[in-house]
Scaffold this active site. Structure first.
Site, PDB file in Angstrom:
ATOM      1  N   CYS A 125       0.838  -1.197   0.000  1.00 19.79           N
ATOM      2  CA  CYS A 125       0.000   0.000   0.000  1.00 19.79           C
ATOM      3  C   CYS A 125       0.877   1.253   0.000  1.00 19.79           C
ATOM      4  CB  CYS A 125      -0.964  -0.037   1.182  1.00 19.79           C
ATOM      5  SG  CYS A 125      -2.376   1.076   1.021  1.00 19.79           S
ATOM      6  N   HIS A 152      -3.494  -5.390   0.132  1.00 18.89           N
ATOM      7  CA  HIS A 152      -2.953  -5.930   1.391  1.00 18.89           C
ATOM      8  C   HIS A 152      -3.035  -7.462   1.365  1.00 18.89           C
ATOM      9  CE1 HIS A 152      -2.636  -2.161   3.809  1.00 18.89           C
ATOM     10  NE2 HIS A 152      -3.540  -1.749   2.925  1.00 18.89           N
ATOM     11  N   GLU A 204      -1.601  -9.591   3.123  1.00 19.82           N
ATOM     12  CA  GLU A 204      -1.503 -10.214   4.442  1.00 19.82           C
ATOM     13  C   GLU A 204      -2.850 -10.671   4.976  1.00 19.82           C
ATOM     14  OE1 GLU A 204      -1.620  -5.679   5.336  1.00 19.82           O
ATOM     15  OE2 GLU A 204      -0.887  -7.031   3.779  1.00 19.82           O
TER      16      GLU A 204
END
Length: 603
Positions: free
Chosen positions: A398, A525, A527
């Site tokens: 990001c 993102h 993750e």
């Protein structure tokens, strides 16, 4: 529908979220379908506007819901996809009730906490519990509900009243209450003290909730006499009192519960013991063993501004862990405060400045996570510059991607004033700009949120190969600014390749420096979708590059290697194989990471 409610007492931060996740995993291992709900008694409608210092990271769901980080634990442990409605807040409930009142749905009645707010809570739970979250049709068998905060908090009252009514309404055989409490050990006497838990259970009973199971957090396993004392004074059978003592990592918690037969107590209380099987946690046990036995370190420098609070980057840390276990390496995160890398810090605190740079230069890989605001941005740019010029594996997420683009424009294109309009609205060379559909007046829920599709413009790139040579990927977003499409041709002509874009081709999603061993930035993102045993592709790429396994990983593509143990064939592996490496058990019982460099296998 069967319900398991997890509450907490004495102090906050006991690990209710991990306990709720572990209970869900254990029930799933028994062959049941499980869903989860998190109740947060704050007035915010969601976690989107809350500072990471205040509440840890904001976890983003596929549908764009900005929710409590515990929902990330639920998704990772149970491998499910939740919705924004799986996170209930006081703000959501009050907003729902007020909206109904404004429409006249209460037919002129005086709207009160009881029954209107409490009814709304119960209706919300019943509705959301029926939503399938595992990709299958029909509702789950069990809904695990975590009540956030600590019993006795004033903002708790509507929820404890509602859940007390709810337990009576659904019936004892359909409702099981697990109370997580603290049993401290005082250093002066070295004795486990039960009084805090006794008071917590008494308070819980006074609020209309009767615990069926007690999960006691302590530094060590409960002594038998302590268990008997708790049973006597809390009116809970000793066989229903379990210890959650300190463990090396949270993957052990489901195993602690299983070893103490917690699943049997829950299944018996819910009347499911006859249809559920014995828990099958083979893969989970194998993965936990691997994680515990790793010793060769891989050092990743985490360059951010919330480095004082690890919960601010919880999902990033978990994704790094998943990838490092897959690469058979012990993860070592080196926290680097971005501001400490800046030139101004060299004057203010030279020792801190030197220590930060020493830490950065000693890392095997560098990660710059997402964030907001201009504090520490220059330090992040310097970290990206160091990684680019010194061929150190780099991953920007990001804002981390955006600063990598800014650094490239400044250093390679010679645009010394290149910047993001977030930090310098008047910059003559805006590399990163505010998205046209964003709102500059309202903060909550106005970003580009949730799952969005990214198409690979360049198929012969590391990112595409790491994802298994697919043509597109769906990942979760949370941002207000994006790379300026008007500067793309100039940046690509200088060697920066935007290999992934949205369908229109105007939004940059993945950037790579093809001449670099591993220099990747993403607007999304990744993750948030990483799972134990299913590491995020790009995190796996970072760790593999940091420990010299990337070439072998890219050669394998999406194949899964198998594990050979003491010459045993692949049909009966003791340990789960991972994408890019395996674990071999030596004759002395130790575990050694092995990987292929294309020429052979190296121990």
């Amino acid at each position: 529908m069967k319900y398991v409610l997890v509450t907490g007492g004495v102090v906050s931060g006991l690990g209710k979220g991990v306990t709720a996740s572990s209970i869900g995993l254990l029930l799933k291992a028994c062959g049941l379908r499980v869903t989860s709900i998190k109740i947060d008694p704050y007035l915010n409608t969601d976690a989107g506007t809350m500072s990471p210092f205040e509440h840890g990271e904001v976890f983003v769901l596929d549908d764009g819901g900005e929710v409590d980080l515990d929902l990330g634990n639920y998704e990772r442990f149970l491998d499910i996809t939740l919705t924004r409605d799986n996170n209930i807040t006081t703000g959501k409930i009050f907003q729902h009730v007020i909206d109904k009142e404004r429409k006249g749905d209460y037919l002129g009645k005086t709207v009160q906490v009881v029954p209107h707010v409490t009814d709304a809570i119960q209706e919300w739970i019943e509705r959301v519990a029926m939503i399938p979250v595992d990709g299958k049709e029909g509702p789950a068998d069990v809904c695990v509900i975590e009540l956030g905060g600590t019993i006795g908090d004033i903002e708790f009252m509507p929820f404890t009243e509602a859940l007390g009514q709810f337990s009576y309404r659904v019936g004892a055989g359909n409702f099981c209450l697990v109370h997580v409490s603290l049993v401290p050990v005082l250093n002066v006497v070295g004795e486990q003290k039960t009084k805090p838990t006794q008071h917590s259970v008494r308070l819980l009973r006074g609020l209309g909730l009767t615990p069926n199971i007690l999960a006691c957090r302590s530094t060590k396993a409960l002594d038998d006499n302590v268990r008997e004392k708790l049973s006597q004074f809390c009116h809970i059978p000793a066989v229903n009192i379990f210890t959650l003592y300190d463990v090396p990592n949270i993957w052990h918690v489901p195993l602690l519960l299983r070893d103490q037969k917690a699943h049997e107590a829950i299944l018996k209380g819910l009347g499911l013991h006859e249809i559920a099987s014995e828990p099958n946690l083979t893969e989970w046990i194998e993965r936990t063993k691997v994680c515990d036995m790793l010793h060769d370190p891989v050092k990743i420098a985490m360059v951010g501004k919330y480095t004082g609070l690890s919960d601010s980057y919880l999902s990033v840390l978990k994704a790094l862990l998943h990838a490092s276990v897959a690469c058979c390496r012990k993860l070592v995160v080196e926290w680097v405060a971005a501001g400490d890398l800046e030139d101004a810090r060299a004057t203010e605190a030279p020792d801190v400045y030197e220590a930060a740079w020493k830490c950065l230069k000693g890392a095997h890989g560098i990660l710059v996570p997402g964030g907001f605001g201009d504090r520490g941005v220059q330090g992040k740019i310097l970290a990206a510059k160091y990684a680019r010029e010194n061929k150190v594996p780099f991953f920007g997420i990001c804002l981390g991607m955006q600063i990598a683009v800014i650094e490239y424009a400044r250093s390679v294109l010679g645009l010394k004033d290149a910047n993001s309009t977030e930090f310098d609205p008047e910059t003559p060379d805006p590399c990163v700009i505010f998205m046209p559909e964003g709102s500059k007046t309202h903060m909550g829920g106005t970003m580009r949120l949730g799952s969005r599709r990214t198409y690979f413009k360049v198929t012969d790139c590391k990112s595409a190969k790491l994802y298994g040579n697919v043509s597109f990927v769906d990942e979760r977003h949370r941002h207000r600014y994006e790379v300026n499409p008007d500067m793309i041709s100039e940046l690509e002509a200088a060697g920066l390749s935007f290999v992934g874009r949205n369908k229109s081709g105007q939004r940059m999603e993945i950037v790579e420096l093809q001449t670099h061993p591993y220099f990747v930035g993403v607007q999304f993102h990744p993750e948030f979708k990483s799972r134990p045993g299913k590491p995020s592709a790009l995190f796996l790429g970072l760790i593999a590059a940091a420990c010299g396994q990337l070439d072998a990983l890219l050669e394998k593509g999406d194949e899964r290697s198998k594990v050979l143990i003491n010459g045993i064939s692949n049909e009966k592996p003791m340990l789960r194989a991972y994408q890019n490496g395996c674990v071999v058990k030596a004759s002395n019982g130790s575990l050694n990471g092995v990987y292929s460099n294309g020429n052979g296998v190296h121990h």
